[in-house]
Design an enzyme around this catalytic site. Structure first.
Site, mmCIF file in Angstrom:
data_model
loop_
_atom_site.group_PDB
_atom_site.id
_atom_site.type_symbol
_atom_site.label_atom_id
_atom_site.label_comp_id
_atom_site.label_asym_id
_atom_site.label_seq_id
_atom_site.Cartn_x
_atom_site.Cartn_y
_atom_site.Cartn_z
ATOM 1 N N LYS A 197 0.352 8.077 -1.194
ATOM 2 C CA LYS A 197 -0.275 6.768 -1.023
ATOM 3 C C LYS A 197 -1.556 6.682 -1.852
ATOM 4 O O LYS A 197 -2.419 7.566 -1.768
ATOM 5 C CB LYS A 197 -0.587 6.538 0.463
ATOM 6 C CG LYS A 197 -1.135 5.159 0.775
ATOM 7 C CD LYS A 197 -1.385 4.989 2.273
ATOM 8 C CE LYS A 197 -1.858 3.574 2.597
ATOM 9 N NZ LYS A 197 -2.123 3.390 4.032
ATOM 10 N N GLU A 243 6.134 6.261 8.396
ATOM 11 C CA GLU A 243 4.895 6.937 8.001
ATOM 12 C C GLU A 243 4.536 8.044 8.991
ATOM 13 O O GLU A 243 4.565 7.842 10.202
ATOM 14 C CB GLU A 243 3.768 5.899 7.943
ATOM 15 C CG GLU A 243 2.403 6.460 7.629
ATOM 16 C CD GLU A 243 1.311 5.396 7.757
ATOM 17 O OE1 GLU A 243 0.214 5.625 7.222
ATOM 18 O OE2 GLU A 243 1.566 4.345 8.390
ATOM 19 N N CYS A 289 2.529 1.657 4.619
ATOM 20 C CA CYS A 289 1.770 0.821 5.547
ATOM 21 C C CYS A 289 1.002 -0.269 4.822
ATOM 22 O O CYS A 289 1.570 -1.197 4.274
ATOM 23 C CB CYS A 289 0.855 1.704 6.400
ATOM 24 S SG CYS A 289 0.274 0.858 7.903
#
Length: 483
Positions: free
Chosen positions: A311, A256, A361
């Site tokens: 995301k 990330e 994440c």
């Protein structure tokens, strides 16, 4: 503090030992059995709620103390304020076991009935955990089911019922041990549930597809304090270019925000070099059509073409500003703290002959969101940067969460992280390979994609929540008949 309150606090803290990295998976059965006995003997629902709150405070203060690290050590918030914010957050999380305790003591009659009480408490515990994982975008970290990752025999239930179903089973077994361990039928049910878990562990719900794929997962170990310093930008770029050059593979995965720039600001020669040896999945922020920016993953291919993922499930206070909390960001240093969320459903990325579904994440905490890519996706990839939490329990706990996602989907889960734990997880939830945290290294693995779909992948959390509701309703119906 009363002796019973102290016992509840210590039981909550001890329950954390059932999770990674300690892995004492039978322990939550014991600690919860003792808590449930306290609830059963509590003179009033308020007393049971208080015991649940104190248990939860011990549990979350011991288990998510890394929140303090992110606020103070990394975010720069002054220590007293960071400690107070951590206590406040853990107190909020403790409200959910308090709610389960209150409702149990309120709904259970004064005549102990081990089987009925056990099903009621399992249903209430599961619904409280689901509520914790849903309200205010949800925080299902340390949900009870995660403690039963392999080698626990109960892990076999994950492809059927997911992590909330596992929570129901653990709470049920704990209550049976707490209320009726000396009685034949409760003891038999405990043995039967555990034995059936062993049977389920032997079932392969999905099957491999395609040729083996050589993958390298890069762990740059760039300190969070240096990562977003413009003067240290070259540190991130040079680190990942060197790791990629030294470890060529068909697919290279970077974590990330591996390069702390917007994608269109990354030098073209850097992108070309990353994609020279094969195909690459790069964690990087991307601009959106609306003029904002998203936490993303971009697939780079040698011909210059690219695909992307944005995301969708953002972290409040870390990736977006909740309404009315702009003042919070005056107290901490969080770069790029106002991301735009991507659409909830995005197609898998066609990479290296596989259909790869990234999650970034925190997103892998939400099993029902991960299964949206099924059955099309053949491989799951998590890109994380847990440098925010220092050398804490967050890294092994996050790896354990990924094990449950692999089990629930019947897919390999690859994890590329900045500081740890970079790993390859097999479809049966076992960790096939892992790098030591806080090292600069590359994990070279060979994986295959998988096709097919598990029962959980088809129906999500619905069956587990229905089971919890039915357990509560059946208990209430039985109580009305006895009145």
């Amino acid at each position: 503090m009363k002796r019973q309150d102290t016992a509840a606090l210590l039981l909550g803290a001890a329950t954390v030992l059932g999770f990674a990295p300690f892995g004492l998976f039978p322990l939550p059965l014991l600690t919860l059995a003792l808590l449930f006995r306290m609830w059963r003997k509590a003179p009033t629902p308020r007393t049971a709620a208080w015991l649940g709150f104190v248990w939860g405070l011990g549990f979350f203060l011991a288990g998510v103390s890394w929140v303090y690290v992110s606020l103070h050590d990394v975010g720069g918030m002054i220590a007293p304020l960071a400690a107070f914010a951590t206590l406040l957050f853990c107190s909020y999380l403790a409200l959910f076991p308090a709610l389960a305790g209150y409702l149990f003591r309120r709904l259970a009659d004064n005549t102990p009935r081990p089987l009925r009480d056990a099903f009621l408490i399992a249903g209430l515990w599961t619904l409280a955990e689901w509520l914790r994982g849903t309200l205010f975008t949800g925080f299902p970290w340390l949900a009870l089911g995660y403690s039963q990752s392999p080698p626990s025999p109960l892990a076999g239930y994950a492809p059927l019922l997911g992590s909330y179903g596992l929570a129901f089973i653990v709470a049920l077994l704990a209550a049976l041990l707490g209320f009726g361990w000396r009685r034949f039928w409760p003891a038999l049910l405990v043995v039967g549930v555990i034995a059936f878990g062993f049977v389920l562990r032997g079932i392969g719900w999905t099957e491999p597809v395609g040729a083996p794929l050589r993958v390298v997962l890069l762990q740059g170990n760039v300190p969070q304090s240096l990562k977003w310093d413009p003067k240290r930008l070259s540190l991130s770029i040079e680190t990942y270019l060197r790791l990629a050059r030294e470890n060529p593979a068909q697919l290279t995965v970077l974590p990330e925000t591996a390069i702390p720039l917007l994608f269109d600001e990354v030098p073209r020669e850097v992108l070309r070099e990353l994609a020279v040896g094969g195909e690459t999945l790069l964690g990087v922020a991307v601009r959106t059509m609306q003029g904002g920016y998203a936490n993303g993953a971009v697939a780079l291919q040698p011909g210059g073409s690219s695909q992307g993922y944005a995301k969708s499930h953002l972290v409040p206070f870390g990736e977006f500003v909740p309404p009315g909390f702009a003042w919070f960001f005056d107290l901490v240093r969080i770069p790029m703290s106002n991301f735009t969320s991507g659409p909830p459903r995005q197609p898998p990325l066609a990479l290296a002959g596989q259909k790869i579904m990234p999650n970034i994440c925190y997103e892998d905490l939400f099993g029902e969101e991960v299964i949206r890519a099924l059955p099309e996706a053949t491989l799951l990839v998590n890109l994380s940067n847990t440098a925010w939490f220092g050398d804490s329990l967050a890294q092994p706990q996050h790896l354990q969460i990924a094990q449950l996602r692999a089990l629930e989907t019947g897919r390999p889960m690859l994890r590329a992280t900045n500081t740890g734990m970079t790993a390859a997880i097999a479809p049966d939830g076992t960790v096939a390979a892992v790098l030591a945290p806080f090292t600069r290294d590359a994990l070279r693995v060979e994986v295959r994609g998988y096709r097919g779909i598990t029962p959980y992948g088809r129906r999500g959390n619905g069956p587990a929540l229905l089971l919890a509701l039915l357990a509560c309703l059946a208990t209430l119906r039985g109580r009305r008949k006895s009145l």
